[in-house]
Motif scaffolding. Structure first.
Motif, PDB file in Angstrom:
ATOM      1  N   HIS A 142       0.829  -1.208   0.000  1.00 19.80           N
ATOM      2  CA  HIS A 142       0.000   0.000   0.000  1.00 19.80           C
ATOM      3  C   HIS A 142       0.868   1.265   0.000  1.00 19.80           C
ATOM      4  CE1 HIS A 142      -3.764  -2.034   0.184  1.00 19.80           C
ATOM      5  NE2 HIS A 142      -3.536  -2.577   1.385  1.00 19.80           N
ATOM      6  N   VAL A 143       2.007   1.229   0.672  1.00 18.78           N
ATOM      7  CA  VAL A 143       2.921   2.376   0.668  1.00 18.78           C
ATOM      8  C   VAL A 143       3.449   2.605  -0.742  1.00 18.78           C
ATOM      9  CG1 VAL A 143       5.173   3.191   1.470  1.00 18.78           C
ATOM     10  CG2 VAL A 143       3.551   2.234   3.093  1.00 18.78           C
ATOM     11  N   ARG A 144       3.823   1.528  -1.423  1.00 18.19           N
ATOM     12  CA  ARG A 144       4.354   1.651  -2.789  1.00 18.19           C
ATOM     13  C   ARG A 144       3.305   2.172  -3.765  1.00 18.19           C
ATOM     14  NH1 ARG A 144       9.400   2.039  -3.553  1.00 18.19           N
ATOM     15  NH2 ARG A 144       9.395   0.868  -5.481  1.00 18.19           N
ATOM     16  N   GLN A 145       2.020   1.897  -3.488  1.00 19.98           N
ATOM     17  CA  GLN A 145       0.950   2.393  -4.350  1.00 19.98           C
ATOM     18  C   GLN A 145       0.529   3.805  -3.970  1.00 19.98           C
ATOM     19  OE1 GLN A 145      -2.208  -0.474  -3.993  1.00 19.98           O
ATOM     20  NE2 GLN A 145      -1.423  -1.725  -5.677  1.00 19.98           N
ATOM     21  N   GLY A 146       0.990   4.306  -2.851  1.00 24.48           N
ATOM     22  CA  GLY A 146       0.651   5.649  -2.415  1.00 24.48           C
ATOM     23  C   GLY A 146      -0.603   5.699  -1.563  1.00 24.48           C
ATOM     24  N   LYS A 147      -1.139   4.584  -1.163  1.00 26.12           N
ATOM     25  CA  LYS A 147      -2.345   4.547  -0.338  1.00 26.12           C
ATOM     26  C   LYS A 147      -2.030   4.689   1.149  1.00 26.12           C
ATOM     27  CE  LYS A 147      -4.786   1.449  -3.490  1.00 26.12           C
ATOM     28  NZ  LYS A 147      -5.405   0.117  -3.620  1.00 26.12           N
ATOM     29  N   ALA A 148      -0.784   4.506   1.546  1.00 24.06           N
ATOM     30  CA  ALA A 148      -0.371   4.628   2.949  1.00 24.06           C
ATOM     31  C   ALA A 148       0.969   5.354   2.988  1.00 24.06           C
ATOM     32  CB  ALA A 148      -0.253   3.250   3.588  1.00 24.06           C
ATOM     33  N   THR A 149       1.364   5.764   4.197  1.00 25.24           N
ATOM     34  CA  THR A 149       2.630   6.483   4.345  1.00 25.24           C
ATOM     35  C   THR A 149       3.668   5.560   4.978  1.00 25.24           C
ATOM     36  OG1 THR A 149       2.049   7.292   6.550  1.00 25.24           O
ATOM     37  CG2 THR A 149       1.378   8.653   4.677  1.00 25.24           C
ATOM     38  N   TRP A 150       4.936   6.013   4.904  1.00 25.59           N
ATOM     39  CA  TRP A 150       6.010   5.227   5.505  1.00 25.59           C
ATOM     40  C   TRP A 150       5.897   5.205   7.021  1.00 25.59           C
ATOM     41  CZ3 TRP A 150       8.855   1.886   3.024  1.00 25.59           C
ATOM     42  CH2 TRP A 150       9.023   2.015   1.654  1.00 25.59           C
ATOM     43  N   THR A 151       5.317   6.236   7.600  1.00 24.06           N
ATOM     44  CA  THR A 151       5.123   6.270   9.041  1.00 24.06           C
ATOM     45  C   THR A 151       4.157   5.155   9.478  1.00 24.06           C
ATOM     46  OG1 THR A 151       5.406   8.664   8.968  1.00 24.06           O
ATOM     47  CG2 THR A 151       4.478   7.745  10.985  1.00 24.06           C
ATOM     48  N   GLU A 152       3.089   4.987   8.704  1.00 25.39           N
ATOM     49  CA  GLU A 152       2.146   3.905   9.010  1.00 25.39           C
ATOM     50  C   GLU A 152       2.834   2.538   8.894  1.00 25.39           C
ATOM     51  OE1 GLU A 152      -1.512   4.130   6.791  1.00 25.39           O
ATOM     52  OE2 GLU A 152      -1.441   6.313   6.855  1.00 25.39           O
ATOM     53  N   PHE A 153       3.661   2.381   7.875  1.00 24.12           N
ATOM     54  CA  PHE A 153       4.365   1.120   7.696  1.00 24.12           C
ATOM     55  C   PHE A 153       5.310   0.847   8.865  1.00 24.12           C
ATOM     56  CE2 PHE A 153       8.209  -1.053   6.059  1.00 24.12           C
ATOM     57  CZ  PHE A 153       7.644  -2.296   5.803  1.00 24.12           C
TER      58      PHE A 153
END
Length: 116
Positions: A80-91
């Motif tokens: 989801h981070v790679r698709q732009g749906k989430a942020t690196w902070t969430e990861f």
């Protein structure tokens, strides 16, 4: 002549029956391995030891399943981070909480195996 036929029949029956003789097999088999908690002081103690080993193995399987679930969820969050749906902070938060969850599960399995 009848005497020879009688002995021939008896000999053939005796020879045929020795082919199918089932005697005691005296194999040198190793002894059954006792459970890790001991055993040998009776059937009840041996069964209790095997049950304890089985429950410990079940706890380890639960810990392995928890590891697989956390890893799968982390990979999904990374996707989801790679698709732009989430942020690196969430990861990062997700991975840290997953590691803490795994440590707690492994600690609980270790404590439960000591209690059992």
């Amino acid at each position: 002549m009848k005497l020879m036929t009688f002995f021939r029949n008896k000999f053939s029956v005796l020879a045929g029956s020795t082919l199918f003789y089932i005697g005691n097999a005296l194999a040198d088999l190793p002894p059954i391995e006792q459970p890790s908690s001991g055993g040998g002081s009776g059937t009840y103690a041996t069964i209790k030891g095997y049950l304890r080993d089985g429950l410990t193995l079940g706890g380890l399987i639960i810990a392995a399943v928890a590891f697989i679930v956390v890893a799968n969820a982390a990979i999904s969050c990374f996707h989801h981070v790679r698709q732009g749906k989430a942020t690196w902070t969430e990861f990062g938060t997700f991975v840290i909480i997953g590691v803490i969850l795994l440590v707690v599960v492994i600690w609980l399995v270790t404590k439960s195996s000591d209690i059992i």
